[in-house]
Write a protein that holds these residues in place. Sequence first.
Motif, short mmCIF file in Angstrom:
data_model
loop_
_atom_site.label_atom_id
_atom_site.label_comp_id
_atom_site.label_asym_id
_atom_site.label_seq_id
_atom_site.Cartn_x
_atom_site.Cartn_y
_atom_site.Cartn_z
N LEU A 70 -42.51 28.12 -50.63
CA LEU A 70 -42.43 26.64 -50.54
C LEU A 70 -40.98 26.25 -50.04
O LEU A 70 -40.67 25.63 -49.22
CB LEU A 70 -42.61 25.86 -51.99
CG LEU A 70 -42.49 24.28 -51.93
CD1 LEU A 70 -43.57 23.93 -52.71
CD2 LEU A 70 -41.47 23.88 -52.32
N ALA A 71 -39.77 27.10 -50.46
CA ALA A 71 -38.45 26.84 -50.05
C ALA A 71 -38.61 27.36 -48.62
O ALA A 71 -37.62 26.57 -48.17
CB ALA A 71 -37.63 27.63 -50.76
N ASP A 72 -38.91 28.42 -48.29
CA ASP A 72 -38.93 28.63 -46.73
C ASP A 72 -39.57 27.28 -45.82
O ASP A 72 -39.04 27.52 -44.66
CB ASP A 72 -39.84 29.93 -46.49
CG ASP A 72 -38.89 31.21 -47.06
OD1 ASP A 72 -37.81 31.15 -47.14
OD2 ASP A 72 -39.69 31.96 -47.44
N ALA A 73 -40.64 26.71 -46.42
CA ALA A 73 -41.34 25.89 -45.58
C ALA A 73 -40.79 24.34 -45.94
O ALA A 73 -41.32 23.40 -45.35
CB ALA A 73 -42.83 26.03 -45.58
N TRP A 74 -39.76 24.38 -46.72
CA TRP A 74 -39.41 23.02 -47.10
C TRP A 74 -39.04 22.06 -46.05
O TRP A 74 -38.52 22.52 -45.08
CB TRP A 74 -38.05 23.07 -48.09
CG TRP A 74 -37.82 21.81 -48.72
CD1 TRP A 74 -36.86 20.94 -48.12
CD2 TRP A 74 -38.23 21.12 -49.91
NE1 TRP A 74 -36.66 19.72 -49.27
CE2 TRP A 74 -37.76 20.05 -50.41
CE3 TRP A 74 -39.60 21.52 -50.87
CZ2 TRP A 74 -38.05 19.14 -51.07
CZ3 TRP A 74 -39.76 20.99 -51.76
CH2 TRP A 74 -39.28 19.47 -52.05
N GLY A 75 -39.74 21.11 -46.14
CA GLY A 75 -39.29 19.66 -44.86
C GLY A 75 -40.16 19.90 -43.87
O GLY A 75 -39.99 18.91 -42.84
N ARG A 76 -40.97 20.85 -43.78
CA ARG A 76 -41.89 20.96 -42.60
C ARG A 76 -42.75 19.71 -42.38
O ARG A 76 -43.56 19.26 -43.59
CB ARG A 76 -42.88 22.12 -42.70
CG ARG A 76 -43.42 22.66 -41.36
CD ARG A 76 -44.33 23.76 -41.53
NE ARG A 76 -42.98 24.90 -41.45
CZ ARG A 76 -43.19 26.21 -41.82
NH1 ARG A 76 -44.37 26.64 -42.04
NH2 ARG A 76 -42.40 27.06 -41.86
N ALA A 77 -42.93 18.96 -41.40
CA ALA A 77 -43.58 17.59 -41.34
C ALA A 77 -45.02 17.94 -40.82
O ALA A 77 -45.52 16.92 -40.64
CB ALA A 77 -42.66 16.68 -40.45
N ALA A 78 -45.36 18.78 -40.22
CA ALA A 78 -46.62 19.12 -39.72
C ALA A 78 -47.14 20.40 -39.78
O ALA A 78 -46.29 21.37 -39.73
CB ALA A 78 -46.67 18.54 -38.11
N ILE A 115 -35.98 24.92 -56.31
CA ILE A 115 -36.70 25.15 -55.40
C ILE A 115 -35.87 24.45 -54.07
O ILE A 115 -35.62 25.16 -52.89
CB ILE A 115 -38.22 24.38 -55.26
CG1 ILE A 115 -39.00 25.20 -56.27
CG2 ILE A 115 -38.69 24.37 -53.79
CD1 ILE A 115 -40.16 24.55 -56.62
N VAL A 116 -35.39 23.18 -54.21
CA VAL A 116 -34.51 22.61 -53.30
C VAL A 116 -33.36 23.28 -52.94
O VAL A 116 -32.94 23.52 -51.67
CB VAL A 116 -34.22 21.15 -53.78
CG1 VAL A 116 -33.30 20.51 -52.67
CG2 VAL A 116 -35.49 20.47 -53.73
N ALA A 117 -32.41 23.92 -53.94
CA ALA A 117 -31.33 24.66 -53.71
C ALA A 117 -31.63 25.80 -52.97
O ALA A 117 -30.98 26.14 -52.09
CB ALA A 117 -30.74 24.94 -55.19
N SER A 118 -32.75 26.65 -53.34
CA SER A 118 -33.25 27.79 -52.47
C SER A 118 -33.29 27.48 -51.01
O SER A 118 -32.89 28.13 -50.27
CB SER A 118 -34.36 28.44 -53.25
OG SER A 118 -34.90 29.62 -52.54
N ALA A 119 -33.98 26.39 -50.93
CA ALA A 119 -34.24 25.90 -49.61
C ALA A 119 -33.13 25.64 -48.89
O ALA A 119 -32.97 26.07 -47.47
CB ALA A 119 -35.15 24.78 -49.35
N LEU A 120 -32.04 25.00 -49.17
CA LEU A 120 -30.90 24.66 -48.68
C LEU A 120 -30.08 25.82 -48.50
O LEU A 120 -29.31 26.07 -47.46
CB LEU A 120 -30.01 23.66 -49.70
CG LEU A 120 -30.71 22.38 -49.68
CD1 LEU A 120 -29.89 21.58 -50.77
CD2 LEU A 120 -30.71 21.56 -48.20
#
Length: 424
Positions: free
Chosen positions: A352-360, A412-417
């Motif tokens: 989920l972190a790797d794909a965080w922010g994907r919009a489509a 999760i968010v911290a990992s994504a950043l």
Amino acid sequence: MHQSPFPRSRRPMLSAVIQTATAVGLLLALRPLAVADEINWDDAAYVPFSVMQAVNPDGTPAWTIPTLPAPSYAQAYKFRGVVLNDSRDMLNSADGAGFMGGQWQVYIQTTETDPQIDFGGAALFMAQKYSVLPIGHGDYTTEQWAAELLRINYPVFDPTGAGVGTPVTEPLRKGDLIEVHARGGFFHKGKFNCNEQHNTDPSFDFDVVILQRDVPLAPTSITLDDVMDASGDFIFDQTRTTGAEYYQSQYVTLENVTISDAANWTQYGAVTVTDGTRSFAVKLGFNDAFSSAALPTGPLDITGIFDQESDDYTSGYRMWATSPADFAPAVPLIPGDANADGVVNEQDAVRLADAWGRAAHASWFDGDFNRDSRVDSLDAAILAAHWGQSMPEATAATVPEPNAILAILLGIVASALRRRRHGG
């Protein structure tokens, strides 16, 4: 002489003007530069897809393009259907992109629900460079190709079908009900395609009008049993009432298969899937989301366009998938179980972190647990709510306390950043 409601580019005039165009708005302003159509389209017949794709016992075409009566004798036919894909997600239309330069393709299928009346569909195709082919004639310059893409991507919207409408401001897309006025086409590797007969002469153009937007698409569910025999050979039925031919150019969901060869899981790659005994090819579209999408695992239902690419015309069937979101779990999984291993844990949070922010174009395997093709806080909340659950206890597990959910979300968010900051 009757004029078509489907305008064609006056290429010599457009070429000089488009050189200075830097925005779609200016390109759209060029659309009124059209020439009168020599064809009276009232005389052209509507062709059912089931007729268009008819084949002989050896798979060769049984249908030929009709011609108009005297004095025209021009090739001309019409058909209607719903667009099954966004062109940009299938082929690369960029100027000079490949062997044939830019390429553009969409599939459409009938809206008829009674197969006794019609079934199936067809591809619409055009390319920038035809001279590279033995049967090709001419190439489009950069400016001419831009005009061609404009003409076909921004057609007239005419819900009445009366020939009066205005160009759309949003491009042709999946779910558009369209009517096509065609002047040519080729039988290609087992199927008939509507195209320009690999010729840049405007007399071979096909023209599109949009009749309705956002038509719901309902794929037909199939398994490999529907298109293959027990030994793994394709079922070829010349009558096209059964087997692989029946599904030619149709929107389908291939159920309960797994990926057996994922070496080319990437943009415009391909994967092989299996039901345990038989193998089948899935062609991936040019959608760049494939380059970063997580590999789907476990039993899958794959939605896409049934297709054929064969020199012997009775085999070589495959399907197109134009988005990672076309790959879905075939069996119920615990919400939050992104890697389909039966437990919701750190490995799923990493996906989920790797794909965080994907919009489509996100899939379940990227962390899109609410199936809206995005990965965001809603999906993180679902993962957090099922944190630590495993398959046997999934229905009875309790939801973590609010503070625990918050801690998981923050992690999760911290990992994504961190991953974005370090390019990982």
